[in-house]
Design a protein around this motif. Structure first.
Motif, mmCIF file in Angstrom:
data_model
loop_
_atom_site.group_PDB
_atom_site.id
_atom_site.type_symbol
_atom_site.label_atom_id
_atom_site.label_comp_id
_atom_site.label_asym_id
_atom_site.label_seq_id
_atom_site.Cartn_x
_atom_site.Cartn_y
_atom_site.Cartn_z
ATOM 1 N N ASP A 11 26.002 9.749 -11.166
ATOM 2 C CA ASP A 11 26.320 11.392 -11.105
ATOM 3 C C ASP A 11 27.995 11.599 -10.577
ATOM 4 O OD1 ASP A 11 24.449 12.020 -13.552
ATOM 5 O OD2 ASP A 11 23.956 13.966 -12.236
ATOM 6 N N VAL A 12 27.332 10.908 -9.667
ATOM 7 C CA VAL A 12 28.381 10.833 -8.386
ATOM 8 C C VAL A 12 29.704 9.871 -9.322
ATOM 9 C CG1 VAL A 12 29.461 10.296 -6.528
ATOM 10 C CG2 VAL A 12 27.315 11.332 -6.471
ATOM 11 N N ASN A 13 29.281 8.960 -9.508
ATOM 12 C CA ASN A 13 30.225 7.872 -10.109
ATOM 13 C C ASN A 13 30.927 8.430 -11.826
ATOM 14 O OD1 ASN A 13 29.789 6.092 -8.136
ATOM 15 N ND2 ASN A 13 27.974 4.712 -8.761
ATOM 16 N N ASP A 14 30.692 9.144 -12.408
ATOM 17 C CA ASP A 14 30.847 9.534 -13.275
ATOM 18 C C ASP A 14 31.305 10.857 -13.016
ATOM 19 O OD1 ASP A 14 29.112 8.280 -14.712
ATOM 20 O OD2 ASP A 14 27.309 10.247 -15.689
ATOM 21 N N SER A 15 31.769 11.458 -12.068
ATOM 22 C CA SER A 15 32.446 11.896 -11.081
ATOM 23 C C SER A 15 33.725 11.451 -10.670
ATOM 24 C CB SER A 15 32.129 13.517 -10.851
ATOM 25 O OG SER A 15 31.193 13.513 -9.782
ATOM 26 N N GLY A 16 33.949 10.204 -10.996
ATOM 27 C CA GLY A 16 34.869 9.352 -10.406
ATOM 28 C C GLY A 16 34.293 9.016 -8.511
ATOM 29 N N GLY A 17 33.172 9.175 -8.584
ATOM 30 C CA GLY A 17 32.407 8.151 -7.304
ATOM 31 C C GLY A 17 33.330 8.911 -5.584
ATOM 32 N N ILE A 18 33.666 7.507 -5.341
ATOM 33 C CA ILE A 18 34.046 8.061 -3.512
ATOM 34 C C ILE A 18 34.964 8.379 -3.830
ATOM 35 C CG2 ILE A 18 33.751 8.115 -1.094
ATOM 36 C CD1 ILE A 18 31.232 9.318 -2.716
ATOM 37 N N ASP A 19 36.405 8.832 -3.328
ATOM 38 C CA ASP A 19 37.901 8.850 -3.987
ATOM 39 C C ASP A 19 37.970 7.571 -4.875
ATOM 40 O OD1 ASP A 19 38.528 11.166 -2.321
ATOM 41 O OD2 ASP A 19 38.001 9.838 -0.300
ATOM 42 N N GLY A 20 37.407 7.612 -5.840
ATOM 43 C CA GLY A 20 38.070 6.497 -6.864
ATOM 44 C C GLY A 20 37.045 5.056 -6.276
ATOM 45 N N ARG A 21 35.809 5.114 -5.395
ATOM 46 C CA ARG A 21 35.838 4.191 -5.179
ATOM 47 C C ARG A 21 33.807 4.619 -5.858
ATOM 48 N NH1 ARG A 21 36.120 3.101 1.245
ATOM 49 N NH2 ARG A 21 35.065 1.201 0.595
ATOM 50 N N PRO A 22 33.006 3.324 -6.294
ATOM 51 C CA PRO A 22 32.037 3.806 -7.097
ATOM 52 C C PRO A 22 30.955 3.913 -5.341
ATOM 53 C CG PRO A 22 32.965 0.679 -7.304
ATOM 54 C CD PRO A 22 33.928 1.742 -6.636
ATOM 55 N N LEU A 23 30.062 4.674 -5.621
ATOM 56 C CA LEU A 23 28.729 4.274 -5.377
ATOM 57 C C LEU A 23 27.932 3.746 -5.257
ATOM 58 C CD1 LEU A 23 27.447 6.092 -2.531
ATOM 59 C CD2 LEU A 23 26.329 7.959 -4.264
ATOM 60 N N GLU A 24 27.137 2.768 -4.548
ATOM 61 C CA GLU A 24 26.651 1.806 -4.820
ATOM 62 C C GLU A 24 25.392 1.867 -3.703
ATOM 63 O OE1 GLU A 24 26.168 -2.731 -4.461
ATOM 64 O OE2 GLU A 24 26.866 -2.431 -3.897
ATOM 65 N N LEU A 25 23.780 2.319 -4.220
ATOM 66 C CA LEU A 25 22.468 2.249 -3.674
ATOM 67 C C LEU A 25 22.356 0.858 -3.546
ATOM 68 C CD1 LEU A 25 20.397 4.897 -5.832
ATOM 69 C CD2 LEU A 25 22.294 5.222 -3.524
ATOM 70 N N VAL A 26 21.810 0.330 -2.051
ATOM 71 C CA VAL A 26 21.216 -1.468 -1.861
ATOM 72 C C VAL A 26 19.785 -0.730 -1.757
ATOM 73 C CG1 VAL A 26 21.436 -2.371 -0.278
ATOM 74 C CG2 VAL A 26 23.618 -1.247 -1.099
ATOM 75 N N VAL A 27 19.218 -0.491 -2.259
ATOM 76 C CA VAL A 27 17.555 -0.404 -2.134
ATOM 77 C C VAL A 27 16.240 -1.549 -1.624
ATOM 78 C CG1 VAL A 27 15.699 0.410 -3.374
ATOM 79 C CG2 VAL A 27 18.179 0.902 -4.609
ATOM 80 N N ARG A 28 15.953 -1.055 -1.006
ATOM 81 C CA ARG A 28 14.968 -1.620 -0.118
ATOM 82 C C ARG A 28 13.565 -1.263 -0.157
ATOM 83 N NH1 ARG A 28 18.535 -4.816 -0.817
ATOM 84 N NH2 ARG A 28 19.769 -5.847 0.138
ATOM 85 N N ASP A 29 12.243 -2.103 -0.550
ATOM 86 C CA ASP A 29 10.655 -1.417 -0.630
ATOM 87 C C ASP A 29 10.609 -1.191 0.236
ATOM 88 O OD1 ASP A 29 8.310 -1.463 -0.943
ATOM 89 O OD2 ASP A 29 7.667 -2.828 -2.235
ATOM 90 N N THR A 30 9.866 -0.399 1.110
ATOM 91 C CA THR A 30 9.341 -0.392 2.645
ATOM 92 C C THR A 30 7.992 -0.500 2.189
ATOM 93 O OG1 THR A 30 9.258 1.830 2.337
ATOM 94 C CG2 THR A 30 11.258 0.877 3.301
ATOM 95 N N ALA A 31 7.401 -0.651 1.027
ATOM 96 C CA ALA A 31 5.449 -0.401 1.027
ATOM 97 C C ALA A 31 5.082 0.239 2.229
ATOM 98 C CB ALA A 31 5.685 -2.564 0.920
ATOM 99 N N PRO A 89 0.906 -1.444 0.241
ATOM 100 C CA PRO A 89 -0.416 0.211 0.139
ATOM 101 C C PRO A 89 0.632 1.369 -0.110
ATOM 102 C CG PRO A 89 0.002 -0.877 2.238
ATOM 103 C CD PRO A 89 0.804 -1.846 1.479
ATOM 104 N N GLY A 90 1.885 0.713 -0.268
ATOM 105 C CA GLY A 90 2.961 2.533 0.112
ATOM 106 C C GLY A 90 2.857 3.209 -1.873
ATOM 107 N N TRP A 91 2.995 4.639 -1.638
ATOM 108 C CA TRP A 91 2.147 5.264 -2.744
ATOM 109 C C TRP A 91 3.613 5.063 -3.763
ATOM 110 C CZ3 TRP A 91 0.858 11.227 -1.949
ATOM 111 C CH2 TRP A 91 0.131 11.620 -3.231
#
Length: 377
Positions: A55-75, A36-38
């Protein structure tokens, strides 16, 4: 950019997306992606989060390390949010981002505080995001009390003093009704609550007539029962002059216009955008439109700004959770909607951006896909 979602099976990574191998900097993202989440708001929030991560990763990430989103559905389920926060903490994310629903965000913030996990909340507005003051949580969205008072001022300015609110049981809706009542009463306004757990949409029409209300505010879920209420009121000739309002922002999204057509126009709501976007906001707006295949909502911009702030913090202060939480008062990041800085605000227990731009807008009856700015604050 890499976005990790729970899946019953492993699937190949899309081109250009790195798998999590321990070298990436991980941010946990809480998003309502199923009912029932929106869901529509969740998709916009995720689009902003993902675009910023790219955009962060296209500009070099975090001190050369890729930024990764770990997505979880809260519903929109507080229990799922707690489980997600605990799982993400164990996975070693540096911080949490996101969430749209206030009640869910409050639960997530409480658990993040207990675990010592920094949480930058994107969209939830409930003033009491945590029971006690905390240094672990910061928020981008304006507090409900600020936005809804601006909305109440708009109602008074438009000549409305007898205001009915169609409500459902929820801490968020109850808080909104209380803010409206407290702000309107000294100005001669009266708030009449209509409990939608007991009233059908047609019965709402009779109540509006009996109470001589000049405005009806939708403090209810979308699409049900918001859409049936609007259809019933718009179809009742006795209520041809009544104003329908939706301070929580239901008409912001394209599905509102698709479901209601002309009936969905001229319904004022709150959104958190400046009257004119700067160069960054304009560029991001164009990219979001391409990603969503429709006009981006303010929620998408909130998502983008969330990752932009966290990336700056991670680059400047590293990935240690305590150092991230300690950095909130030193943040000064140019976001899509202005310079983002956090401070302590009376009555709010988290670090707060005070304040993003607030507008009261509606859909133009002559062109329902165009928004009219009615008030700014």
């Amino acid at each position: 950019m890499s976005s990790t979602r729970p899946s019953p099976s492993s699937s190949p990574s899309p081109p250009g997306v790195q798998r999590a191998d321990g070298s990436s900097v991980r941010i946990g993202a809480l998003v309502p992606l199923t009912r029932p989440g929106w869901v529509e708001a969740g998709h916009h929030l995720l689009a902003g989060l993902e675009l910023a991560a790219r955009d962060v990763n296209d500009s070099g990430g975090i001190d050369g390390r890729p930024l990764e989103l770990v997505v979880r559905d809260t519903a929109a389920d507080p229990r799922k949010a707690v489980a997600a926060v605990e799982e993400l903490a164990e996975l070693g994310v540096a911080a949490l981002a996101g969430e749209y629903h206030s009640v869910v965000a409050r639960t997530a913030a409480t658990r993040a505080d207990a675990l010592g996990l920094p949480f930058l909340c994107s969209s939830a507005v409930l003033d009491a995001l945590t029971e006690q003051p905390t240094d672990w949580v910061a928020r981008l969205a304006p507090a409900q009390s600020r936005g809804w008072r601006i909305y109440a001022d708009h109602l008074i300015g438009a000549g409305h003093s007898r205001i009915a609110v169609a409500t459902q049981p929820s801490v968020y809706w109850a808080s909104g009704a209380r803010i409206l009542r407290d702000h309107l009463a000294p100005r001669g306004g009266t708030v009449i609550e209509l409990d939608m757990s007991t009233l059908a949409p047609t019965a709402v029409c009779d109540e509006l007539v009996d109470q001589r209300a000049t405005a009806l505010l939708l403090l209810v879920g979308q699409p049900d029962p918001a859409v049936p209420i609007v259809k019933a009121v718009r179809g009742d000739q006795r209520l041809a002059e009544i104003l329908i309002g939706a301070p929580a922002g239901q008409p912001e999204f394209a599905s509102w216009a698709k479901l209601l057509g002309d009936d969905g126009a001229a319904i004022p709501f709150l959104r958190y955008l400046p009257e004119r976007l700067g160069p960054l906001g304009a560029r991001v707006g164009t990219a979001l439109r391409e990603r969503l295949a429709e006009a981006p909502s303010f929620v998408a911009f909130e998502g983008y700004d969330t990752v932009t702030v966290l990336a700056d913090v991670l680059r400047t202060h590293g990935t240690d959770r305590a150092r991230i939480a300690a950095s909130w008062p030193r943040v000064a990041v140019e976001g899509t909607r202005g310079l983002i800085q956090f401070s302590r605000t009376p009555g709010i227990g988290v670090w707060q951006w005070a304040w993003p731009a607030i507008q009261v807008v509606d859909r133009d009856p002559a062109q329902p896909d165009r928004f009219r700015i009615l008030r700014s604050g």
